[in-house]
Scaffold this active site. Sequence first.
Site, mmCIF file in Angstrom:
data_model
loop_
_atom_site.group_PDB
_atom_site.id
_atom_site.type_symbol
_atom_site.label_atom_id
_atom_site.label_comp_id
_atom_site.label_asym_id
_atom_site.label_seq_id
_atom_site.Cartn_x
_atom_site.Cartn_y
_atom_site.Cartn_z
ATOM 1 N N SER A 114 65.868 92.372 -46.887
ATOM 2 C CA SER A 114 64.411 92.385 -46.854
ATOM 3 C C SER A 114 63.867 90.949 -46.856
ATOM 4 C CB SER A 114 63.878 93.212 -48.024
ATOM 5 O OG SER A 114 62.509 93.486 -47.886
ATOM 6 N N ASP A 162 63.036 102.768 -41.360
ATOM 7 C CA ASP A 162 62.544 101.814 -42.364
ATOM 8 C C ASP A 162 61.018 101.819 -42.378
ATOM 9 O OD1 ASP A 162 61.851 99.538 -43.873
ATOM 10 O OD2 ASP A 162 63.661 98.486 -43.275
ATOM 11 N N HIS A 194 64.471 101.766 -45.922
ATOM 12 C CA HIS A 194 64.526 100.368 -46.360
ATOM 13 C C HIS A 194 65.485 100.282 -47.537
ATOM 14 C CE1 HIS A 194 62.864 96.324 -46.224
ATOM 15 N NE2 HIS A 194 62.716 96.346 -47.545
#
Length: 234
Positions: A114, A162, A194
Amino acid sequence: MANSPQIEFLPEPGMDVRQLFILLHGVGGTPDSLLPLAEAVRAAFPTAAVLIPEGFEPFDGGGAGRQWFSVRGVTEENRPARVAAALPALAAYVQQAQQRFGLLQSDTALAGFSQGAIMALELVQAHDGMAGRVMAFSGRYAELPKTAPRYTTLHLLHGSADPVMDVALIQAAQTRLDELHGDSTIDVATGLGHELHPALIQRAIVRLQTCVPLRSWEAALGLDQSPPDGTTVH
């Protein structure tokens, strides 16, 4: 090992450190969140030192987590400047780790999840070759690159579902890297969100173990061009 400021794993006593992996967590996270990835790396590369630093700033969303840059009020327009401001401290950390173990930049791999993936991608964009490999999980660029790193191989790993960083962002990045003759691979896992999913971790290990960097392929053949299909040889 809750909320550790840094986690590090070294090879077994008597084994020389031959590779360096630096793992970067997501916004609001801690080093502990990357332990599954660290364990996979250690199993695959027993002579590697694996370092997991915590983000250099307290998470401004509250709690015990950390961040590399603030996402409060972040926009497409101001994200690049925030990332650029955070890069010098990370670059210094990576260089200090390389000096500590006496390793070259080519012996170094960065992996980020991320926000950590943004930092890893943008670090080698700003300092081409600071790491020989980057594994970017569920990430993106702060802005699409105008040039591609010549001395870093990029492995992009993402979930198709995601909801935080749309897969279209990383697919656009891969398209741009292809146009720029970049050395990159992309793996999209159907239905994943995610998350640092075991399937993506395993795929990253396979990429590390089997992909021959484009620069090595060209050097071996005495070429300055891409393979016939324009991708990393693996």
